[in-house]
Design a protein around this motif. Sequence first.
Motif, PDB file in Angstrom:
ATOM      1  N   GLY A   1       0.909  -1.421   0.033  1.00 47.37           N
ATOM      2  CA  GLY A   1       0.233  -0.244   0.103  1.00 47.37           C
ATOM      3  C   GLY A   1       0.801   1.091  -0.003  1.00 47.37           C
ATOM      4  N   ALA A   2       1.831   1.085   0.989  1.00 46.75           N
ATOM      5  CA  ALA A   2       2.800   2.701   1.008  1.00 46.75           C
ATOM      6  C   ALA A   2       3.376   2.971  -0.327  1.00 46.75           C
ATOM      7  CB  ALA A   2       3.715   2.326   1.991  1.00 46.75           C
TER       8      ALA A   2
ATOM      9  N   ASP B   1      -6.793   7.174  -0.728  1.00 46.04           N
ATOM     10  CA  ASP B   1      -6.186   5.764  -0.104  1.00 46.04           C
ATOM     11  C   ASP B   1      -7.267   4.669   0.019  1.00 46.04           C
ATOM     12  OD1 ASP B   1      -5.241   3.937   1.819  1.00 46.04           O
ATOM     13  OD2 ASP B   1      -4.115   5.416   2.562  1.00 46.04           O
TER      14      ASP B   1
HETATM   15  C1  LIG Z   1      -5.292   3.406   5.392  1.00 49.78           C
HETATM   16  C2  LIG Z   1      -4.246   2.762   5.306  1.00 49.78           C
HETATM   17  N1  LIG Z   1      -3.331   3.159   4.208  1.00 49.78           N
HETATM   18  C3  LIG Z   1      -2.170   2.722   3.857  1.00 49.78           C
HETATM   19  C4  LIG Z   1      -1.832   1.767   4.300  1.00 49.78           C
HETATM   20  C5  LIG Z   1      -0.474   1.094   4.113  1.00 49.78           C
HETATM   21  O1  LIG Z   1      -0.412  -0.088   3.360  1.00 49.78           O
HETATM   22  P1  LIG Z   1       0.747  -1.204   3.413  1.00 49.78           P
HETATM   23  O2  LIG Z   1       0.952  -1.712   4.825  1.00 49.78           O
HETATM   24  O3  LIG Z   1       0.468  -2.399   2.485  1.00 49.78           O
HETATM   25  O4  LIG Z   1       2.144  -0.632   3.275  1.00 49.78           O
HETATM   26  C6  LIG Z   1      -2.611   0.827   5.149  1.00 49.78           C
HETATM   27  C7  LIG Z   1      -2.012  -0.329   5.982  1.00 49.78           C
HETATM   28  O5  LIG Z   1      -2.975  -1.018   6.504  1.00 49.78           O
HETATM   29  C8  LIG Z   1      -3.920   1.304   5.642  1.00 49.78           C
HETATM   30  O6  LIG Z   1      -4.582   0.769   6.630  1.00 49.78           O
END
Ligand SMILES: Cc1ncc(COP(=O)(O)O)c(C=O)c1O
Length: 504
Positions: free
Chosen positions: A140-141, A246
């Motif tokens: 996600g990041a 997001d």
């Molecule tokens: C709202 C939100 N944004 C971004 C992320 C980041 O995702 P990742 O952990 O896959 O990098 C998360 C992770 O749970 C999240 O809950």
Amino acid sequence: MYRQAKWDEPLIFELGKAGRRAHLPPRCDFPKEFHIPENMRRTTPPELPELHEGEVMRHYVHLSQQNYCVDSGTYPLGSCTMKYNPKINETVARMEKMMYLHPDQPVETVQGILEVLYELQIALGELAGLKHTTLQTPAGASGEYCGLTLIKAYHDDHGDSQRDEIIAPDSSHGTNPASTVQAGMKLIEIKSNEDGRVNMDALKAAVSERTAGLMLTNPNTLGIFEKDIIEMSSIVKEAGGLLYYDGANFNAIVGKIRPGDMGYDVLHFNLHKTFSTPHGGGGPGAASVSCNDLLEPYLPIPTIDYDKDKDFYYYNYDRPKSIGKVHGYYGNTAIALRAYAYIAALGFQGLKDTAEHAVLTANYAVRQLEKIEGFRLSHTSSIPRKHEGVLEAVPFKTNYGVDGMDIAKMIISRGFHAPTVYFPLIAHEAWMVEPTENENKDRIDQYVQAVSEEMEKAKADPDYGHDAPKWTSVGRIDSAWSVRNLVVSYKIYKEKKEKGEFVP
Ligand SMILES: Cc1ncc(COP(=O)(O)O)c(C=O)c1O
């Protein structure tokens, strides 16, 4: 439940003896020209433990038994969406024809997987309401970084390089500010209202000619849907900014709404949080990034394209405005394959049903927990939650001196995974719960009962929870010590142990 183990059991590096072998590879019979050149060969052997096969097997089986996972128990970890990974997805990913693919194979020989990835892009784009998708990002990041970099590239390309500010609410995930900085921009944080939603006046005050975009998580990290989303979109668009969604919390709304229809330009999905792929644990995860026509020229290379006339899928590197690569090859395709299998198995209606089920279980769990003396729901209680809810253990701490962290650890002793605690930062003594569609009513009732019973015991004896969790291979960790003394390699561990500095 757990195999009992002491924290100081020998590491695999401490086992074994010189000369012990698990497997001897055959002698290399490749012609000399394929050998590693003499000057590039190592002169000292690698520092690896030498063990026989049985010891290696026991080591890994032991580690797997210490692990707590969705397959072994209830795992309502807020913000992480710990969904069950259907085993059919694993079967698909382990099919011989998929497992032995190599990204350097000639494109003619990988038409099957390219077709799958292409179709997955279309499906995810359809769910997002945004036409163009890349699957390259491994988390996600990383999706956030990619999407924000697209926004930056767009402004730079349009002679607007002074637009370097991303606005995000104070409820946002910690990765949002971090990705903003990684993408070379500055974060402008805005306050949330008492009901946990974005404050419109704060947003109006934050926009300017430096606004590159708004980054919004919806449903937000309190599990609340941002109802003023259309008004927000127009405030930011009028100021010349773009809109980043997001989509990490999409499990609550998949098939229900499409961010593209709400004016959003770019979005990421965490494939693990909505489309049931393994979380990756810092390793091979996957996220998708979808965008509209405005941002499409900047998508990372390569894109996977389809030549209709030739009925041929190919990697397209001929994209002069692209932001470049964000991952080797085309990302973690075996993870994308699992997401494809999940979507294909459920279909559109199935995805929608899943979202409804996830929302139902979250609301049931949160409302049951809210009844326990010592908990209150963060922010306005009357608003129904989406994928998760955040309780606050403030009354319990005030009245009995036992904090949210203690209660979380006590739950581990009862065989459940702990909630996410102390996040989001706008909640106090936060206890974040997200059962997902995995858990049925009986399981949630057992969980709530265990929480309630543990809190009763702590009321009678405030010291009861301080040394929780019990019965686990590792007890209460000194989190402050471990953060300050990161030991992430055997070499550091060995040095510290020899100097007597390793005091867990
Ligand atoms: C709202 C939100 N944004 C971004 C992320 C980041 O995702 P990742 O952990 O896959 O990098 C998360 C992770 O749970 C999240 O809950």
